[in-house]
Enzyme design. Structure first.
Site, PDB file in Angstrom:
ATOM      1  N   HIS A 135       0.861  -1.179  -0.173  1.00  0.00           N
ATOM      2  CA  HIS A 135       0.053  -0.021  -0.007  1.00  0.00           C
ATOM      3  C   HIS A 135       0.819   1.179  -0.047  1.00  0.00           C
ATOM      4  O   HIS A 135       0.374   2.292   0.588  1.00  0.00           O
ATOM      5  CB  HIS A 135      -1.163   0.061   1.112  1.00  0.00           C
ATOM      6  CG  HIS A 135      -2.150   0.658   0.874  1.00  0.00           C
ATOM      7  ND1 HIS A 135      -2.828   0.736  -0.447  1.00  0.00           N
ATOM      8  CD2 HIS A 135      -2.911   1.693   1.751  1.00  0.00           C
ATOM      9  CE1 HIS A 135      -3.845   1.588  -0.416  1.00  0.00           C
ATOM     10  NE2 HIS A 135      -3.897   2.121   0.893  1.00  0.00           N
ATOM     11  N   HIS A 252      -1.029   3.704   6.764  1.00  0.00           N
ATOM     12  CA  HIS A 252      -1.159   4.112   5.192  1.00  0.00           C
ATOM     13  C   HIS A 252       0.468   4.312   4.653  1.00  0.00           C
ATOM     14  O   HIS A 252       0.947   5.184   5.257  1.00  0.00           O
ATOM     15  CB  HIS A 252      -2.185   5.286   5.041  1.00  0.00           C
ATOM     16  CG  HIS A 252      -3.237   4.779   4.112  1.00  0.00           C
ATOM     17  ND1 HIS A 252      -4.485   4.550   4.798  1.00  0.00           N
ATOM     18  CD2 HIS A 252      -3.578   4.766   2.917  1.00  0.00           C
ATOM     19  CE1 HIS A 252      -5.509   4.336   3.877  1.00  0.00           C
ATOM     20  NE2 HIS A 252      -4.916   4.437   2.659  1.00  0.00           N
ATOM     21  N   SER A 334      -3.605   6.909   9.362  1.00  0.00           N
ATOM     22  CA  SER A 334      -2.691   7.663   8.509  1.00  0.00           C
ATOM     23  C   SER A 334      -1.496   7.808   9.223  1.00  0.00           C
ATOM     24  O   SER A 334      -1.351   7.438  10.599  1.00  0.00           O
ATOM     25  CB  SER A 334      -3.465   9.134   8.502  1.00  0.00           C
ATOM     26  OG  SER A 334      -2.431  10.110   8.154  1.00  0.00           O
TER      27      SER A 334
END
Ligand SMILES: *[C@@H]1O[C@H](CO)[C@@H](O)[C@H](O)[C@H]1NC(C)=O
Ligand SMILES: *[C@@H]1O[C@H](CO)[C@@H](O)[C@H](O)[C@H]1NC(C)=O
Ligand SMILES: *[C@@H]1O[C@H](CO)[C@@H](O)[C@H](O)[C@H]1NC(C)=O
Ligand SMILES: *[C@@H]1O[C@H](CO)[C@@H](O)[C@H](O)[C@H]1NC(C)=O
Ligand SMILES: *[C@@H]1O[C@H](CO)[C@@H](O)[C@H](O)[C@H]1NC(C)=O
Ligand SMILES: *[C@@H]1O[C@H](CO)[C@@H](O)[C@H](O)[C@H]1NC(C)=O
Ligand SMILES: *[C@@H]1O[C@H](CO)[C@@H](O)[C@H](O)[C@H]1NC(C)=O
Ligand SMILES: *[C@@H]1O[C@H](CO)[C@@H](O)[C@H](O)[C@H]1NC(C)=O
Ligand SMILES: *[C@@H]1O[C@H](CO)[C@@H](O)[C@H](O)[C@H]1NC(C)=O
Ligand SMILES: *[C@@H]1O[C@H](CO)[C@@H](O)[C@H](O)[C@H]1NC(C)=O
Length: 772
Positions: A135, A252, A334
């Site tokens: 990712h 992320h 995040s």
């Protein structure tokens, strides 16, 4: 699809022989040898790594999906890491952890067919191979088979697609060749401040009693999971480091911002712009640097750290120690752990936190940016990326070597269960007895708003009658998703539909309808392989439901350790809880198949569980038909390299801006050399390097750094398309502790002839310089 292999490190003729002899060895050993003692070798383990770096220039980067985010060079190569766990004489699983945004059905299909060709139809197959993306958001794009994620890449990139498939096969071949008896241990650590929830207002919609159970798990009020699970691969000798590991943690890969060229440095108020510029070189360089592809730093750092004593001189990506960082329930996480603030110079709200429930500043999403832990160090997020990487590396080390909770041996059978499920119309019964169904895919309005990690997503909106900047859009816009019928509006409610992608099948599928659901079982460790991004709470519901089912079914005991891995196999965007869906932030708007998406997965994954039982060997669960192949229909507006020429009177590889003769540099300084260049797309130099930092040792130049070291960068600029001229700038920021000596920088390029198109390699060398 035929995949040509170009690696010089091919080991295949011996692979099967090796595997066979290992297997024979097992057959000859008494069964007591496989007792589950902590130091016993109860599995066959194989680990391998390979290069998957596609075209580093003139290719859109995948993650932020911004048309202008096109690669202009190389910061670090992207790799894929292969992990095989096999029963000595039974089933096996292969997990591929690729430095790309997400798994993809087309790539997986090509990969499986190449693996079948090489290893036979049954060894590695749709059931036991999990293809998982790290990712990261700064790698080469253009490889996904569906149309929507191809928009900003101007269609499918064959070169990018092939590099990933080819590298994944090579990593598998290496892992397969390394299969040897070993054991596994699992442990849990905590990555303090490892992530932050980027949609906390949606998280709050989950029932308070449920949230209360996770208060201590991380983030504000438990809205993050800071637990990290680590699976260590150990050899028969039981060395403390093992041969490598798989860690599972959710954050992320968006530390490095998508920063556009126009972003003024003054947006980062805490440090004057000049400091950033001096840090990264001369004026202008900074802005180009961020457009290079920047794979997540984590694998290099941790692997390097842990392997330093084992393989001190190996190049990154060329180690036998294999460190895999797998994403868990990454949806609402995040790496921008300080929160989101308005970067709005001159506005009264400049520097203030964004409006929480909408993530806006002055009513617009554009200025609202998340800040990483070291956001004042550089405006691109490089320092923060290193820091988030370090925190995860520390998490692994804590599990390995920390006092407190020890790692426990993994015991039991190896199994896998996989099925395709048509999520456009999956009908099932909720636990309360109500029959429901999922809907054809659709994107809600908030999808276009993007996130605080990167405002705005995909540039389809500009495709009105105004002149679009995106030629791909001009080709496909007449197929723009049909208006949703009443039943689709009702099914997706309360999502306001922006893109009715589930009804868009022309010129080929815009989004997947059929996805892969898959579970890998390695003894008491069970990996839920997810075709999208589960939010934190959605991940907890999945793990707990499957764990309960595993235990109640007598398949795994109370020591069942269940983890999530994704986005894997297919990319179907996000998966929120129904409560979060009702809030319709970015993640809810990107939950493709309606409010019951998560419950449908809970239903479908639960049905896979019985196929993980010891006695389920060789049994496959019922499945919908595999999705139709899209790659052969793909449109690509990508043009090949036309040709390269050196400027008149110069030759390829000539240093046009060299180091000063006999100059001296110290640690922390940046050496920069400009060469007459050629398009790096002519030869990806997979498993190799575009550059070397060399030191004179005796009378021999020896490579000390490759293009995968974080201290080096390569940047390519096409000076004239008409004349075919281009320049390559190679830079090395000298690390602390660099040995004194005579050094030089070498550039490895390949040029394409104007007539005939022949590709010819060349080498450029800088002048000598001294490091003191
Ligand atoms: C493997 O599968 C392919 C495609 O389904 C088939 O054509 C081939 O005959 C199979 N090979 C073997 C050895 O079973
Ligand atoms: C894609 O690339 C592969 C390998 O580079 C090549 O064999 C194949 O012909 C290409 N396909 C298309 C459609 O260009
Ligand atoms: C995660 O960590 C918390 C707090 O340390 C702990 O209570 C919880 O059981 C852990 N969860 C898992 C799934 O390990
Ligand atoms: C956002 O929050 C503010 C104040 O907390 C509230 O007035 C507003 O209605 C909320 N907006 C949405 C879309 O929920
Ligand atoms: C079951 O749950 C669904 C979703 O929360 C809800 O819409 C439905 O009304 C419930 N049915 C019953 C019988 O409670
Ligand atoms: C855009 O096109 C539509 C239909 O083709 C037309 O009705 C509309 O007036 C056009 N708008 C503009 C701004 O040209
Ligand atoms: C560089 O050093 C060499 C060897 O010490 C010397 O011969 C040469 O003249 C020097 N060049 C310059 C430009 O100073
Ligand atoms: C990788 O390592 C092997 C063994 O140490 C070495 O022979 C080879 O040259 C290395 N390759 C690269 C690209 O660094
Ligand atoms: C390198 O050393 C200098 C001086 O000792 C120090 O200020 C700097 O932080 C060090 N850099 C790194 C990356 O360790
Ligand atoms: C660089 O050093 C090598 C080794 O001493 C020497 O052979 C070469 O001539 C030097 N190059 C230049 C340009 O001085």
């Amino acid at each position: 699809m035929h995949i040509p292999f170009i690696s010089p490190f091919v080991v295949s003729p011996f692979d099967s022989l090796h595997a066979l002899s290992t297997r024979l060895l097992y057959l000859l050993l008494p069964t007591s040898f496989f007792g589950w003692a902590p130091s016993g070798s109860n599995y066959l383990l194989g680990l391998g790594v390979a290069d998957i770096t596609g075209p580093t220039v003139e290719e859109n980067l995948m993650g932020y999906a911004v048309l202008s985010q096109v690669g202009t060079g190389l910061y670090m190569r992207q790799r894929v890491r292969a992990f095989i766990v096999a029963e000595p004489d039974g089933e096996r699983v292969l997990l591929l952890n690729a430095d790309i945004g997400m798994g993809d059905t087309g790539v997986r299909r090509a990969l499986l067919s190449a693996l079948a060709e090489e290893f036979g139809n049954d060894t590695y197959n749709a059931g036991n191979v999990a293809f998982v993306g790290t990712h990261q958001h700064s790698g080469v794009g253009g490889y996904l088979e569906n149309l929507l994620p191809q928009l900003t890449a101007l269609g499918l990139s064959n070169q990018s697609f092939s590099a990933i498939v080819q590298g994944s096969v090579l990593a598998t071949r290496r892992a397969h060749a390394s299969l040897t008896p070993g054991s596994l241990s699992v442990g849990t650590g905590r990555v303090e401040q490892g992530s932050r929830n980027r949609s906390p207002t949606a998280y709050l919609a989950n029932p308070s009693a449920e949230r209360a159970r996770y208060q201590q798990n991380g983030g504000e009020n438990g809205d993050q999971e800071w637990n990290m699970s680590v699976l260590r691969f150990e050899d028969a000798t039981g060395s403390a480091d093992g041969r490598g590991f798989l860690s599972f943690f959710a954050v992320h890969g968006t530390s490095v911002y998508e920063v556009r060229l126009s972003s003024p440095l003054s947006n980062y108020p805490q440090q004057p712009a000049e400091q950033h510029i001096s840090k990264w070189g001369q004026q202008g360089y900074c802005c180009i640097l961020v457009r290079m592809q920047v794979p997540h730093f984590i694998p290099y750092h941790c692997a390097n750290d842990l392997a330093a004593t084992i393989e001190p001189n190996s190049m990154p990506g060329n180690t036998t120690y294999v460190a895999g960082f797998v994403q868990g329930a990454v949806g609402d996480t995040s790496p921008n752990t300080l929160g989101a603030f308005c970067e709005s110079p001159g506005k009264p709200y400049d520097g203030l936190p964004c409006v929480a429930n909408s993530s806006t500043c002055g009513g617009a999403a554009q200025d609202c940016h998340g800040r990483g832990p070291l956001f004042t160090n550089d405006p691109f997020g490089f320092a923060s990326s290193l820091e988030i990487g370090r925190r995860q590396a520390d998490g692994v080390k804590q599990v390995f070597y920390g006092s407190g909770q020890a790692m426990t041996p993994v015991k039991g059978a190896v199994r896998s269960a996989h099925a395709y499920v048509d999520m456009s119309k999956h009908e099932f019964v909720l636990p309360n007895g109500t029959s429901v169904r999922t809907c054809p895919a659709a994107m809600g309005y908030s999808f276009a708003g993007g996130t605080t990690d990167g405002p705005g997503a995909f540039d389809f909106i500009q495709g009105d009658n105004k002149t679009s900047q995106n030629p791909f859009w001009e080709v496909v816009k007449r197929f723009v998703t049909p208006a949703p019928p009443k039943e689709q509006i009702a099914c997706q409610f309360p999502k306001p539909i922006l893109l009715n992608v589930g009804y868009a099948h022309e010129p080929y599928e815009w989004s997947p309808s059929t996805v892969d659901v898959q579970i890998l079982r390695i003894g008491n460790l069970v990996i839920l392989v997810i075709p999208g991004e589960l939010t934190t709470m959605a991940g907890r519901r999945m793990r707990e439901a499957i764990r309960a089912k595993l235990i109640s079914g007598g398949i795994v005991g109370e020591d069942a350790h269940v983890v999530v891995a994704g986005p894997a196999n297919t990319y179907s965007h996000y998966i929120t809880t129904p409560e979060e869906y009702a809030v319709q932030r970015y993640e809810g708007a990107s939950t493709l198949y309606g409010p019951h998406t998560l419950d449908a997965y809970l239903d479908r994954y639960t049905q896979l569980v019985p196929y993980l039982a010891d006695d389920a060997r060789g049994k496959a669960p019922p499945s919908d038909p595999a999705p139709e192949e899209q790659v052969s229909k793909a449109i690509s507006l990508k043009t090949g390299v036309k040709f390269d020429e050196p400027p008149i009177g110069k030759h390829f590889g000539q240093a046009v801006k060299d180091v000063k003769a006999n100059s001296t540099y110290a640690a922390g300084e940046r050496v920069e050399v400009k060469f007459v260049g050629a398009n790096p797309r002519n030869n990806l130099r997979l498993e190799g390097t575009f550059l070397a930092v060399e030191r004179l040792l005796g009378d021999k130049w020896t490579m000390l750094k490759s293009d995968s070291h974080p201290s080096t960068t390569l940047q390519w600029v096409r000076d004239s398309t008409i004349l075919g001229t281009s320049t390559v700038t190679i830079a090395w920021t000298i690390e602390n502790g660099t040995t004194d000596g005579l050094y030089r920088i070498v550039y490895y390029g390949d040029s394409k002839a104007a007539i005939g198109g022949k590709i010819t390699p060349f080498v450029g060398t800088s002048g000598n310089f001294t490091v003191v």
